[in-house]
Design a protein around this motif. Structure first.
Motif: not given
Length: 275
Positions: A89-93, A95-107
């Motif tokens: 989930n790429n929406n929101g702020t 928080l962390a990113e690694w390779w193709i993975f993104k962690i956001t607050d909305i996620g």
């Protein structure tokens, strides 16, 4: 396997057990609708559904731990769904990113939302099977689907199939547990190795389980034939289903839950506009 309680009936005398099976089926459907009415991130709606479920569980005299064990069978699906929401989930702020993975607050919020929704739905469905015997459940389904007989739909046979399927869930789980223990006694290893080796190790379990299932089905067919079972033709009921004050009270509580969820959704919309 013995800890999996989904689909089992918990025999006792309680307010919920004595309710009409038809009403319990309709209330379960209404409860699932109430869970789906909760809009994204409005977790207070889930809190209302959880409080309703707790009250129903107390009235049903079903142990809380036994209810929670019903989630065990789908815990992998819940975690898998939450992980998908977290990492893709790429929406929101961010928080962390690694390779193709993104962690956001909305996620993270979506992950919690999906996990809560699935958990509440499974708990509600489990409460139905805990408080309604397979025979009552089949009679309730048959009664609710009775209008479909006008279009030649095999209502009785459909209800019977569902009843047998629910009845044999714990039986097949016990059979699986017995086969696994027998294979372990012969030196089989189901716990070491990667996922492919573990899947391959399950083949000696699946084959005898499949054979046992066919044998049980054949024995059940012989037993039904020996009792001159002929479907819904000229069939009567030993117990007549009757509505009572319990069903009215349960309907009022469910109406209150749905009204409360809708009110909370409107409250969040107004609050968002004001803020």
């Amino acid at each position: 396997m013995k800890d999996v309680t989904f689909g089992q009936y918990y025999p006792t005398k309680s307010f919920v057990h004595n309710m009409d099976a038809r009403v319990k089926l309709l209330l379960t459907i209404a409860y699932i609708v109430a869970v789906f009415l909760v809009q994204s991130f409005h977790f207070l709606g889930f809190v209302a559904c959880l409080l309703f479920l707790i009250v129903a569980t107390v009235l049903a005299k079903v142990p809380i731990l036994k209810m929670l064990k019903s989630i065990k069978v789908i815990i992998f699906f819940i975690v898998f769904s939450a992980v998908l929401q977290i990492f893709f989930n790429n929406n929101g702020t961010l928080l962390a990113e690694w390779w193709i993975f993104k962690i956001t607050d909305i996620g993270l919020l979506n992950a919690g939302f999906i996990a809560a929704r699935i958990t509440l739905i499974i708990l509600g469905a489990s409460l139905l099977t805990f408080t309604t015997s397979p025979v009552e459940l089949a009679d309730g389904i048959e009664s609710l689907l009775y209008p479909l007989k006008w279009i030649k739909f095999p209502v009785h046979e459909f209800a019977l199939i569902m009843s047998i399927a629910l009845r044999f869930i714990p039986t097949l789980l016990d059979e699986t547990d017995r086969i696994i223990k027998a294979q372990k006694a012969r030196g089989a290893d189901f716990e070491s190795g990667n996922i492919f080796k573990r899947a391959k190790a399950l083949i000696p379990v699946l084959i005898p389980l499949l054979i046992s299932s066919f044998r049980r089905a054949d024995e059940l067919a012989d037993a039904m034939d020996a009792r001159c079972y002929a479907g819904s033709k000229n069939r009567t009921k030993y117990k007549k289903m009757k509505l009572s004050y319990r069903d009215l009270l349960g309907t009022i509580l469910m109406a209150g839950l749905i009204t409360g969820v809708i009110f909370l959704n409107k409250f969040y919309i107004v609050l968002a506009v004001v803020v």
